[in-house]
Enzyme design. Structure first.
Site, short mmCIF file in Angstrom:
data_model
loop_
_atom_site.label_atom_id
_atom_site.label_comp_id
_atom_site.label_asym_id
_atom_site.label_seq_id
_atom_site.Cartn_x
_atom_site.Cartn_y
_atom_site.Cartn_z
N SER A 125 0.83 -1.21 0.00
CA SER A 125 0.00 0.00 0.00
C SER A 125 0.86 1.25 0.00
CB SER A 125 -0.91 0.02 1.24
OG SER A 125 -1.56 1.27 1.37
N GLU A 127 0.21 3.69 1.65
CA GLU A 127 0.21 4.17 3.03
C GLU A 127 1.54 3.89 3.73
OE1 GLU A 127 -2.18 5.77 4.94
OE2 GLU A 127 -3.44 6.06 3.17
N TYR A 149 -2.70 0.40 10.04
CA TYR A 149 -2.83 -0.25 8.73
C TYR A 149 -1.51 -0.19 7.96
CZ TYR A 149 -4.32 -0.88 3.86
OH TYR A 149 -4.43 -1.30 2.55
#
Length: 336
Positions: A125, A127, A149
């Site tokens: 990801s 992120e 996450y």
């Protein structure tokens, strides 16, 4: 006929990937924690539910993973499972870490024990990079996760790299930036915007409530991104890849386009809600997908304005349907 095991087949990416692999002649086996009670709406909408084999598998249960690999005998594994919401990860950090990082580790270790020739794709990801400011992240950009996450996704990418280098396994991560479609659930901000704007256009009288609209993201079209996942596993050597459009836009621009598609001015129907703000939210996310263009021959053809247009079109069509007892496949025009 190759066999692909899609872990997390009931999610947005899993459903689109199943559709793609079936079109390429694969035998597709999809897993959910409990296949008998899993929500299969996305598979129904894409018309693939009856064409795939559904199995129950819990990625955090090592025995469950081993049994599944022995029974299915996959050529390729696509690991798309795990808690998928950044916001929810702050409320459920332990479950997020376990479902993503431990689940990935169990799959890798099972492959190492049973069949090291299986090709493994792991969903990373954007992120993981945290806030890179004006820097466009590439495959060498350090990780600076800012949410539970992101921490979990970073651990999964590092595990994949460790097994690839330590055990000579074909294991790769696709570090995907934001990718959307009309299959996204309403808890994702893009889907929330599209669905709320559609209701407002129909006269609901509500206001679209959002947190920080100054955040900027690289938004792409999910059906294109699953093509990149497949291409990553078709290369001669295993490598990690950034998958993105290379075009960053603000949430305010996304919202403005969604309202404009209904001939409305976003400023008349939107308000800020302080409760939706996150202290560790990423301000801006930029990507450099050059390696994917050069090595995979993959390039996104749709950017944020196209994503908005397609999601608006789909929401208009799907919201006009009467609620059926059984979900019918979406119109063919949406399966692209």
């Amino acid at each position: 006929m190759k066999t692909a095991l899609i872990c997390g087949v009931t999610g947005q990416d899993g459903a689109w990937l199943a559709l793609l692999l079936l079109s390429k002649g694969y035998r597709v086996v999809g897993t959910s924690r409990d296949a008998q009670i899993a929500t299969l709406t996305k598979l129904d909408l894409l018309g693939v539910r009856e064409r795939i084999e559904l199995r129950s598998m819990t990625p955090t249960d090592f025995r469950s993973v081993v049994q599944t690999l022995i029974q299915v005998e996959p050529d390729e594994i696509y690991n798309l499972s795990g808690q998928s919401s950044v916001g929810l990860s702050f409320q459920q950090p332990v479950e997020t870490l376990e479902s993503i990082s431990q689940g990935t580790l169990n799959l890798l270790e099972s492959m190492r024990m049973i069949n090291k020739s299986i090709r493994f794709y792991n969903a990373g990801s954007s992120e993981c990079f945290g806030d890179t400011g004006d820097l466009a992240a590439d495959e060498l950009t350090p990780f600076r996760p800012r949410s539970p996450y992101a921490v979990a996704k970073s651990a999964s990418v590092w595990s994949v790299s460790n097994y690839r280098e330590g055990y000579a396994m074909y294991a790769c991560s696709g570090i995907l930036f934001n990718h959307e479609s009309w299959l996204r659930p309403a808890r994702f901000v893009t889907s929330k915007v599209i669905k709320t704007v559609n209701r407002i256009a129909q006269g609901s009288g509500e206001q679209l409530q959002l947190g920080n609209m100054d955040i900027s993201r690289d938004w792409g079209w999910a059906p294109e991104y699953v093509e990149a996942m497949w291409r990553i596993l078709q290369q001669e050597k295993p490598e990690d890849f950034i998958i993105a459009t290379g075009y960053t836009a603000s949430l305010q621009e996304f919202v403005a386009l969604a309202f404009a598609a209904h001939n409305l001015d976003w400023r008349d129907h939107t308000r800020s809600d302080a409760s939706l703000l996150r202290e560790t939210d990423i301000r801006i996310s930029r990507a450099n997908p050059q390696k994917a263009r050069e090595r995979l021959g993959w390039q996104a053809t749709l950017t944020m304005p196209d994503v908005v247009a397609r999601m608006v079109e789909a929401e208009k069509l799907l919201s006009q349907r009467a609620a059926p007892c059984q979900v019918e496949p979406a119109p063919a025009s949406l399966l692209r």
